[in-house]
Every structure is written in C-alpha cells, then in structure tokens.
Design a protein around this motif. Structure first.
Motif, PDB file in Angstrom:
ATOM      1  N   LEU A   1      40.341  39.343  36.807  1.00 29.76           N
ATOM      2  CA  LEU A   1      40.524  39.385  38.171  1.00 29.76           C
ATOM      3  C   LEU A   1      41.244  38.338  38.716  1.00 29.76           C
ATOM      4  O   LEU A   1      41.197  37.197  38.346  1.00 29.76           O
ATOM      5  N   GLU A   2      42.310  38.605  39.520  1.00 26.44           N
ATOM      6  CA  GLU A   2      43.381  37.609  40.015  1.00 26.44           C
ATOM      7  C   GLU A   2      42.908  37.386  41.595  1.00 26.44           C
ATOM      8  O   GLU A   2      42.924  38.531  42.374  1.00 26.44           O
TER       9      GLU A   2
ATOM     10  N   ILE B   1      42.368  26.564  46.170  1.00 32.10           N
ATOM     11  CA  ILE B   1      43.441  26.903  44.916  1.00 32.10           C
ATOM     12  C   ILE B   1      44.417  28.091  45.429  1.00 32.10           C
ATOM     13  O   ILE B   1      44.139  28.572  46.526  1.00 32.10           O
ATOM     14  N   LYS B   2      45.550  27.985  44.809  1.00 30.93           N
ATOM     15  CA  LYS B   2      46.695  28.731  45.470  1.00 30.93           C
ATOM     16  C   LYS B   2      46.403  30.062  44.554  1.00 30.93           C
ATOM     17  O   LYS B   2      46.683  31.030  45.345  1.00 30.93           O
ATOM     18  N   SER B   3      45.985  30.300  43.485  1.00 32.57           N
ATOM     19  CA  SER B   3      45.615  31.374  42.674  1.00 32.57           C
ATOM     20  C   SER B   3      44.789  30.966  41.528  1.00 32.57           C
ATOM     21  O   SER B   3      44.435  30.013  40.976  1.00 32.57           O
ATOM     22  N   ALA B   4      44.020  31.957  40.895  1.00 35.38           N
ATOM     23  CA  ALA B   4      43.152  31.887  39.662  1.00 35.38           C
ATOM     24  C   ALA B   4      43.030  33.328  39.237  1.00 35.38           C
ATOM     25  O   ALA B   4      43.049  34.227  39.783  1.00 35.38           O
ATOM     26  N   THR B   5      43.061  33.190  37.966  1.00 43.90           N
ATOM     27  CA  THR B   5      42.678  34.531  37.038  1.00 43.90           C
ATOM     28  C   THR B   5      41.308  34.217  36.409  1.00 43.90           C
ATOM     29  O   THR B   5      41.155  33.400  35.630  1.00 43.90           O
ATOM     30  N   LEU B   6      40.490  35.332  36.316  1.00 39.17           N
ATOM     31  CA  LEU B   6      39.307  35.325  35.824  1.00 39.17           C
ATOM     32  C   LEU B   6      38.982  36.288  34.915  1.00 39.17           C
ATOM     33  O   LEU B   6      39.645  37.604  34.942  1.00 39.17           O
ATOM     34  N   GLN B   7      38.437  36.203  33.681  1.00 38.08           N
ATOM     35  CA  GLN B   7      38.126  37.323  32.938  1.00 38.08           C
ATOM     36  C   GLN B   7      36.466  37.433  32.985  1.00 38.08           C
ATOM     37  O   GLN B   7      35.743  36.688  32.626  1.00 38.08           O
TER      38      GLN B   7
ATOM     39  N   GLY C   1      43.025  41.125  42.917  1.00 34.66           N
ATOM     40  CA  GLY C   1      43.461  42.522  42.271  1.00 34.66           C
ATOM     41  C   GLY C   1      42.559  42.432  40.886  1.00 34.66           C
ATOM     42  O   GLY C   1      42.206  41.359  39.995  1.00 34.66           O
ATOM     43  N   ALA C   2      42.129  43.474  40.586  1.00 33.22           N
ATOM     44  CA  ALA C   2      41.289  43.805  39.217  1.00 33.22           C
ATOM     45  C   ALA C   2      42.058  44.621  38.274  1.00 33.22           C
ATOM     46  O   ALA C   2      42.821  45.560  38.670  1.00 33.22           O
TER      47      ALA C   2
END
Length: 321
Positions: free
Chosen positions: A74-75, A120-126, A165-166
């Motif tokens: 998940l971005e 935050i400017k951006s993050a990516t989760l799994q 985005g997923a």
C-alpha cells in the motif's frame, strides 16, 4: 493445496449454511404449530445469525479475482499543499494500519519519507493476510480531507489531497520478466529511525523501471542487498498490478464506461468541518462517524466498492458473450 483448502472451505461453508437454514425453518414451523414462543424466539435469533453469516460469505465470494488472495503493498503519497497534505498522508497510514490490525493482518513499514514540519511525503506498507489485496484494491485513488487546519494560526478551513495505491505481493508462481537494461538502480542514505548506521551508509535502494517510469524504493533494512531484493519484489508487484489494470480498462471500454479505479481519480471525501461526514463518491456510501473511519472502520466502504466492481465485471462478461 492452499487453493484447494480455500475452495473446500467455501463449499463446506455454503453446504453448512444451506442445512442450517433448512433446520431453522423446520424449527420455526414446529414452534408455530405448538405455539411455543420460547422456541420461536430462539429460531428467529438463529435466522438472524444465519442472515449475517450469509452476508459475510457473499462478500467473501466477491474476492475471487486473480490476485485477490495475495498480500498487498500500500503506497500513500501526499498531494500538493505542503504540511497540510503531508499530515493527511500520515493520517491515512494510521487509518489503514488500524484497519489491517483489526482484521489480524500483519503490517510492515517498507519505506517512509518524512515531511518537512509534520506528517509524511510518502510511505509504503506491506499488509499480509488472507485477501489483503482483494480488499485494499478498492482503495486505490485520491482521498480528500476538509478540516480546520491545526497548522493555520488563523484557524481557516483547508482542503488536502493524498493518493493511495494498492499492489499485490506476488509469489514465485507468477513470473514477471524484467531485463537489466530496463532498470536504473540508485542507492542513498535512509532517513528516519535507525541510529548512526542510517547516516553513514547508502543502504536505501531506489529502482526505476525505464519503459514504464515506475519507481520503487526500500529502506527498512540495514542491508542494501535485502533492500534491493524487497524493492525488486515491489517492482514486480507494480508491473503485475499494471497488467491487471490494463485488463480492467479493456473491460471498461467494452461496456462503454470509464472505470473509477486507479490513480488520478478522487474516490472519497472526509469532511471534518463544517460538518462531520465521510462519503465515497463511487458508491455514495456515507457515514457521520468520521472518527470511526479514521480509526480503521472501512469495511462498509470496501464492501460497497467491491460489490460495484464485481457487478461491472459481470456486465462486461455478459456484453462480451
């Protein structure tokens, strides 16, 4: 074996539901004949429980897409607007983490780029768990927040945007071919927590897929090699999800409609001032329980979007036939 177990559970669950319904109807008929109010009340309670079970299984049956059973990346990216949008992006990270944890999913932070003042400017989760991508794919798009800004000394109302985005975490059974000549790989120093090591080594990895201009990055491990492997997995997921979206666009063209799924489309508004409301612009599902939604109560929105999506896919298949 995993697929067989999933199908076996679905079939067994349906047969059990069918048998329980028949038994409950028979019990109600007997209770009415004997005018037994106590048994009738118990049977009616059982019928309501069966109704809830059937509704849950109906939702599960919608998660039958090619990648629905997979884990998900998940971005989240802040939109224009500086600190306000960056704070909104961090609120979305919290919201989806709460949603995932409530379902018993495992949440791992893959990458995070902090804001200048807050957020935050951006993050990516799994997010790992059964049907994680099937649920989260309905969340891709632009999310809009309206509130009194805590960063505005004049207490004015602000509108902020962030994109979500997923992408499915693909396994070894799905082959994605990537040529080395199509990649540009950069290393840089990670930001955020991590002690002195973070500031001394270029362990973070950014990979650009030149033909599609897709960029992925990972900084959650001290090892550059591990970060590179994770980033390659994310790139494969993005390319795979891109192929799935191209198929959906073809289906949308067949039914003569524009799909609302994907980047660049506002899908939901979260209004905290002058009134309290969260409304999905695709399905018109709305609630005044804004705090509940921000704490992860997203199931009603996801279920409605999934039902709409499955209905459109069925229409496309009928049109093709």
């Amino acid at each position: 074996m995993k697929e067989r177990r999933r199908l076996d559970e679905a079939v067994t669950g349906y047969k059990t539901l069918e048998q329980d319904l028949a038994d409950t109807i028979e019990l109600i008929e007997l209770a009415e004949l004997e005018d037994d109010e106590e048994v009738l009340g118990e049977a009616e309670a059982s019928l309501r429980a069966l109704q809830a079970n059937a509704a849950r299984r109906r939702l599960e049956s919608m998660l039958s897409g090619e990648a629905d059973q997979l884990d998900s990346y998940l971005e989240i990216h802040a939109g224009a607007g500086g600190t306000e949008s960056q704070d909104w992006a961090s609120m979305l990270v919290r919201m989806y983490s709460r949603w995932a944890e409530a379902r018993g999913y495992k949440v791992t932070l893959i990458e995070e780029s902090g804001g200048e003042e807050a957020g935050i400017k951006s993050a990516t989760l799994q997010i790992a768990g059964e049907n994680a991508y099937g649920w989260l794919k309905t969340e891709s798009g632009v999310h809009r927040l309206v509130r009194i800004s805590p960063f505005d000394s004049s207490a004015r109302r602000h509108t902020s945007f962030a994109s979500v985005g997923a992408f499915p975490v693909i396994d070894d059974s799905i082959e994605i071919e990537i040529e080395d000549k199509d990649l540009r790989i950069d290393t840089y120093r990670a930001s955020g927590a991590g002690g002195q090591h973070v500031n001394r080594t270029d362990s973070a990895v950014r990979i650009t897929h030149i033909p599609t201009n897709i960029v992925v990055q990972c900084q959650n491990d001290r090892s550059q090699h591990k970060n590179r492997a994770t980033a390659m997995g994310m790139l494969k997921a993005r390319l795979y999800e891109r192929e799935l979206q191209l198929r959906e666009e073809k289906a949308a063209a067949m039914r003569g409609a524009q799909t609302d799924i994907g980047w660049g489309h506002q899908i939901r508004s979260y209004v905290l001032h002058p009134y309290q409301m969260v409304k999905d612009l695709r399905t018109s599902v709305e609630t005044s329980n804004t705090q509940g939604v921000l704490d992860g109560a997203l199931d009603d929105f996801m279920a409605a979007a999934l039902a709409q999506r499955v209905g459109e896919d069925n229409e496309a298949e009928d049109g093709a036939s």
